[in-house]
Motif scaffolding. Structure first.
Motif, PDB file in Angstrom:
ATOM      1  N   ASP B 143     153.089  67.956 -47.599  1.00  0.00           N
ATOM      2  CA  ASP B 143     152.197  67.349 -46.603  1.00  0.00           C
ATOM      3  C   ASP B 143     150.816  68.004 -46.607  1.00  0.00           C
ATOM      4  OD1 ASP B 143     154.351  65.772 -45.996  1.00  0.00           O
ATOM      5  OD2 ASP B 143     154.793  66.722 -44.058  1.00  0.00           O
ATOM      6  N   CYS B 144     150.792  69.326 -46.819  1.00  0.00           N
ATOM      7  CA  CYS B 144     149.494  70.024 -46.918  1.00  0.00           C
ATOM      8  C   CYS B 144     148.712  69.532 -48.135  1.00  0.00           C
ATOM      9  CB  CYS B 144     149.697  71.533 -47.055  1.00  0.00           C
ATOM     10  SG  CYS B 144     149.959  72.402 -45.510  1.00  0.00           S
ATOM     11  N   LEU B 145     149.399  69.419 -49.274  1.00  0.00           N
ATOM     12  CA  LEU B 145     148.724  68.952 -50.489  1.00  0.00           C
ATOM     13  C   LEU B 145     148.161  67.551 -50.282  1.00  0.00           C
ATOM     14  CD1 LEU B 145     151.272  70.243 -53.189  1.00  0.00           C
ATOM     15  CD2 LEU B 145     148.891  71.001 -52.960  1.00  0.00           C
ATOM     16  N   ALA B 146     148.947  66.678 -49.639  1.00  0.00           N
ATOM     17  CA  ALA B 146     148.493  65.304 -49.402  1.00  0.00           C
ATOM     18  C   ALA B 146     147.296  65.276 -48.458  1.00  0.00           C
ATOM     19  CB  ALA B 146     149.648  64.472 -48.832  1.00  0.00           C
ATOM     20  N   LEU B 147     147.352  66.093 -47.412  1.00  0.00           N
ATOM     21  CA  LEU B 147     146.260  66.131 -46.437  1.00  0.00           C
ATOM     22  C   LEU B 147     144.976  66.655 -47.083  1.00  0.00           C
ATOM     23  CD1 LEU B 147     145.161  65.896 -43.552  1.00  0.00           C
ATOM     24  CD2 LEU B 147     146.177  68.137 -43.060  1.00  0.00           C
ATOM     25  N   MET B 148     145.082  67.700 -47.879  1.00  0.00           N
ATOM     26  CA  MET B 148     143.892  68.261 -48.529  1.00  0.00           C
ATOM     27  C   MET B 148     143.321  67.285 -49.559  1.00  0.00           C
ATOM     28  SD  MET B 148     143.470  70.885 -46.873  1.00  0.00           S
ATOM     29  CE  MET B 148     144.608  70.800 -45.514  1.00  0.00           C
ATOM     30  N   ASP B 149     144.216  66.582 -50.261  1.00  0.00           N
ATOM     31  CA  ASP B 149     143.775  65.586 -51.242  1.00  0.00           C
ATOM     32  C   ASP B 149     142.981  64.475 -50.546  1.00  0.00           C
ATOM     33  OD1 ASP B 149     143.919  64.602 -54.007  1.00  0.00           O
ATOM     34  OD2 ASP B 149     145.004  62.929 -53.091  1.00  0.00           O
ATOM     35  N   GLN B 150     143.535  63.994 -49.448  1.00  0.00           N
ATOM     36  CA  GLN B 150     142.858  62.947 -48.671  1.00  0.00           C
ATOM     37  C   GLN B 150     141.520  63.475 -48.130  1.00  0.00           C
ATOM     38  OE1 GLN B 150     144.324  62.591 -44.712  1.00  0.00           O
ATOM     39  NE2 GLN B 150     144.133  60.351 -44.641  1.00  0.00           N
ATOM     40  N   THR B 151     141.523  64.714 -47.650  1.00  0.00           N
ATOM     41  CA  THR B 151     140.308  65.308 -47.072  1.00  0.00           C
ATOM     42  C   THR B 151     139.211  65.428 -48.121  1.00  0.00           C
ATOM     43  OG1 THR B 151     141.651  66.558 -45.494  1.00  0.00           O
ATOM     44  CG2 THR B 151     139.416  67.356 -45.876  1.00  0.00           C
ATOM     45  N   LEU B 152     139.575  65.900 -49.308  1.00  0.00           N
ATOM     46  CA  LEU B 152     138.555  66.126 -50.339  1.00  0.00           C
ATOM     47  C   LEU B 152     138.094  64.819 -50.976  1.00  0.00           C
ATOM     48  CD1 LEU B 152     139.934  69.439 -51.826  1.00  0.00           C
ATOM     49  CD2 LEU B 152     137.783  69.134 -50.585  1.00  0.00           C
ATOM     50  N   LYS B 153     138.933  63.797 -50.918  1.00  0.00           N
ATOM     51  CA  LYS B 153     138.464  62.489 -51.395  1.00  0.00           C
ATOM     52  C   LYS B 153     137.427  61.923 -50.427  1.00  0.00           C
ATOM     53  CE  LYS B 153     142.134  61.016 -54.474  1.00  0.00           C
ATOM     54  NZ  LYS B 153     143.574  60.800 -54.478  1.00  0.00           N
ATOM     55  N   ALA B 154     137.664  62.143 -49.133  1.00  0.00           N
ATOM     56  CA  ALA B 154     136.724  61.631 -48.118  1.00  0.00           C
ATOM     57  C   ALA B 154     135.474  62.499 -48.018  1.00  0.00           C
ATOM     58  CB  ALA B 154     137.429  61.558 -46.760  1.00  0.00           C
ATOM     59  N   LEU B 155     135.640  63.793 -48.224  1.00  0.00           N
ATOM     60  CA  LEU B 155     134.529  64.754 -48.062  1.00  0.00           C
ATOM     61  C   LEU B 155     134.444  65.627 -49.315  1.00  0.00           C
ATOM     62  CD1 LEU B 155     135.435  66.046 -44.450  1.00  0.00           C
ATOM     63  CD2 LEU B 155     133.736  64.288 -44.996  1.00  0.00           C
ATOM     64  N   PRO B 156     133.981  65.047 -50.447  1.00  0.00           N
ATOM     65  CA  PRO B 156     134.056  65.800 -51.708  1.00  0.00           C
ATOM     66  C   PRO B 156     133.232  67.088 -51.703  1.00  0.00           C
ATOM     67  CG  PRO B 156     132.849  63.721 -51.981  1.00  0.00           C
ATOM     68  CD  PRO B 156     133.460  63.680 -50.625  1.00  0.00           C
ATOM     69  N   ASP B 157     132.222  67.195 -50.855  1.00  0.00           N
ATOM     70  CA  ASP B 157     131.374  68.394 -50.864  1.00  0.00           C
ATOM     71  C   ASP B 157     131.776  69.443 -49.829  1.00  0.00           C
ATOM     72  OD1 ASP B 157     129.862  67.301 -52.900  1.00  0.00           O
ATOM     73  OD2 ASP B 157     128.554  66.244 -51.487  1.00  0.00           O
ATOM     74  N   VAL B 158     132.825  69.162 -49.064  1.00  0.00           N
ATOM     75  CA  VAL B 158     133.195  70.120 -48.017  1.00  0.00           C
ATOM     76  C   VAL B 158     133.670  71.437 -48.650  1.00  0.00           C
ATOM     77  CG1 VAL B 158     135.658  69.573 -47.706  1.00  0.00           C
ATOM     78  CG2 VAL B 158     134.285  70.227 -45.725  1.00  0.00           C
ATOM     79  N   LYS B 159     133.276  72.566 -48.042  1.00  0.00           N
ATOM     80  CA  LYS B 159     133.803  73.864 -48.456  1.00  0.00           C
ATOM     81  C   LYS B 159     135.091  74.059 -47.669  1.00  0.00           C
ATOM     82  CE  LYS B 159     129.753  75.160 -50.307  1.00  0.00           C
ATOM     83  NZ  LYS B 159     129.534  74.871 -51.723  1.00  0.00           N
ATOM     84  N   LEU B 160     136.196  74.124 -48.387  1.00  0.00           N
ATOM     85  CA  LEU B 160     137.510  74.179 -47.757  1.00  0.00           C
ATOM     86  C   LEU B 160     138.015  75.622 -47.706  1.00  0.00           C
ATOM     87  CD1 LEU B 160     139.846  72.409 -46.669  1.00  0.00           C
ATOM     88  CD2 LEU B 160     140.685  72.260 -49.023  1.00  0.00           C
TER      89      LEU B 160
END
Lengths: 242, 242
Positions: B143-160
């Motif tokens: 679930d973490c991997l899926a959430l981070m994948d979705q997050t980075l697709k929506a916000l490709p420049d975010v520093k995570l």
């Protein structure tokens, strides 16, 4: 794998993680070198309820108090577990420069520490304003210069840190403190410059903090820091140390 | 010089000091760049009693809570007053990864922050152990991997920033938590590595801290940090940010 084995494996992982953290953070540029012994000296802000029977114990919370000294020490100890650092506190509530000087031999010189961090001055002005002390900004500066001179003659290799005395404009602190207080601040900076000591700009920090939250968030009586205020002080102390 | 003039002079000195402090610390190497907007996301450890009506206000203590998020934010804001940094908190007590994912659009993606710091996982194991949740270490990782994948697709420049979930061995935390917990920790590190996120090693830090004082000094129930624990977290978060 049974549970005992699993727990043992956890500890191995932990130890490895710890080593990595240590290797990262044991910066050679820090004022606090490997094997350093650090002494915090000052008044109630440094004292922060430290236990006197435990004073000879290094790195113990009860001996270091509840203030910036404990927070700064514990954070550096956690960062650098392999560096054999030792922290002590000899802050005494209510003390001013003459009292610090009177116990300097026993509470500082005899201890032969590598780093000496001093925060003193707010009682010098507070007790002057409430009529309990006849010191002045000029006598503060003169007595500080004499104490530092004596200290460095006895401990020529000590790394000296002079912390800027500070106040927040709330609680016990009235506008009438301000003109004099500015002279105490200037004197502490001059003392640091005179002896090429490291200066910790606590008032500069506490001038900035009230732009975020009111002064009493950081120190309800204007003098003794809250948990947020002490955490901020520890951060600035560590940033200055490097 | 009359008193009004003296006070004005004090403010000028203060402003100069502030500028000096800012110039020193606005490191280009920091993960938090000038004008950055930072979002803290997580569970009760991040929430720390933040006020919901104030959530839209940047840099306010009541909106950031009483925990590491406020301490870290306020320390960076004091260090870098000219850098126009903005901090928000959307931690929610009791939340696990599925709940974080369910409110990700509203509480994360729509906000379009520059830096996103996530600390989640202790409820995933706590509620599993007390029978209120049927998640597993494997579902946590997935679930973490899926959430981070979705997050980075929506916000490709975010520093995570992925913060390691942690526990202290006291209070509510029993030995029976440990083998599973190690798998949650490993999953959080794997998620950080998979997405080249910055990893904040809170458990490594909290493995070291009990060598100084017992676990309950840092978090009396083993989960929710004390003032000392939160200050330590803020320190490690800021050290990781640079």
């Amino acid at each position: 794998m049974n549970r005992r084995t699993f727990i043992a494996a956890t500890w191995i992982t932990t130890a490895a993680g710890t080593r990595a953290l240590s290797a990262e953070s044991a910066q050679t540029g820090s004022l606090v070198k490997r094997n350093a012994v650090v002494l915090f000296q000052g008044d109630s802000i440094t004292d922060a309820g430290r236990g006197r029977p435990d004073a000879a114990e290094a790195n113990q919370q009860k001996a270091l108090g509840n203030g910036y000294a404990w927070l700064a020490a514990s954070q550096l100890l956690v960062d650098r577990p392999g560096d054999n650092l030792k922290f002590y506190n000899r802050g005494v509530s209510g003390h001013k420069v003459p009292q610090l000087a009177a116990r300097s031999q026993k509470d500082c010189l005899d201890l032969k520490r590598d780093v000496l961090s001093i925060l003193i001055g707010v009682n010098d002005i507070w007790h002057r304003i409430n009529g309990k002390f006849d010191g002045t900004p000029a006598s503060y500066e003169r007595d500080c210069l004499a104490l530092m001179d004596q200290t460095l003659k006895a401990l020529p290799d000590v790394k000296l840190m002079i912390c800027e005395p500070f106040l927040l404009r709330c609680g016990a602190v009235k506008d009438s403190w301000l003109p004099d207080f500015d002279a105490y601040r200037a004197a502490s900076r001059k003392v640091a410059e005179t002896f090429k000591a490291t200066f910790v700009p606590f008032q500069t920090m506490f001038d900035e903090a009230p732009k975020l939250e009111p002064p009493d968030h950081w120190a309800s009586d204007g003098v003794h820091p809250s948990a947020s205020g002490a955490s901020l002080m520890a951060h600035t102390w560590l940033k200055t140390v490097g």
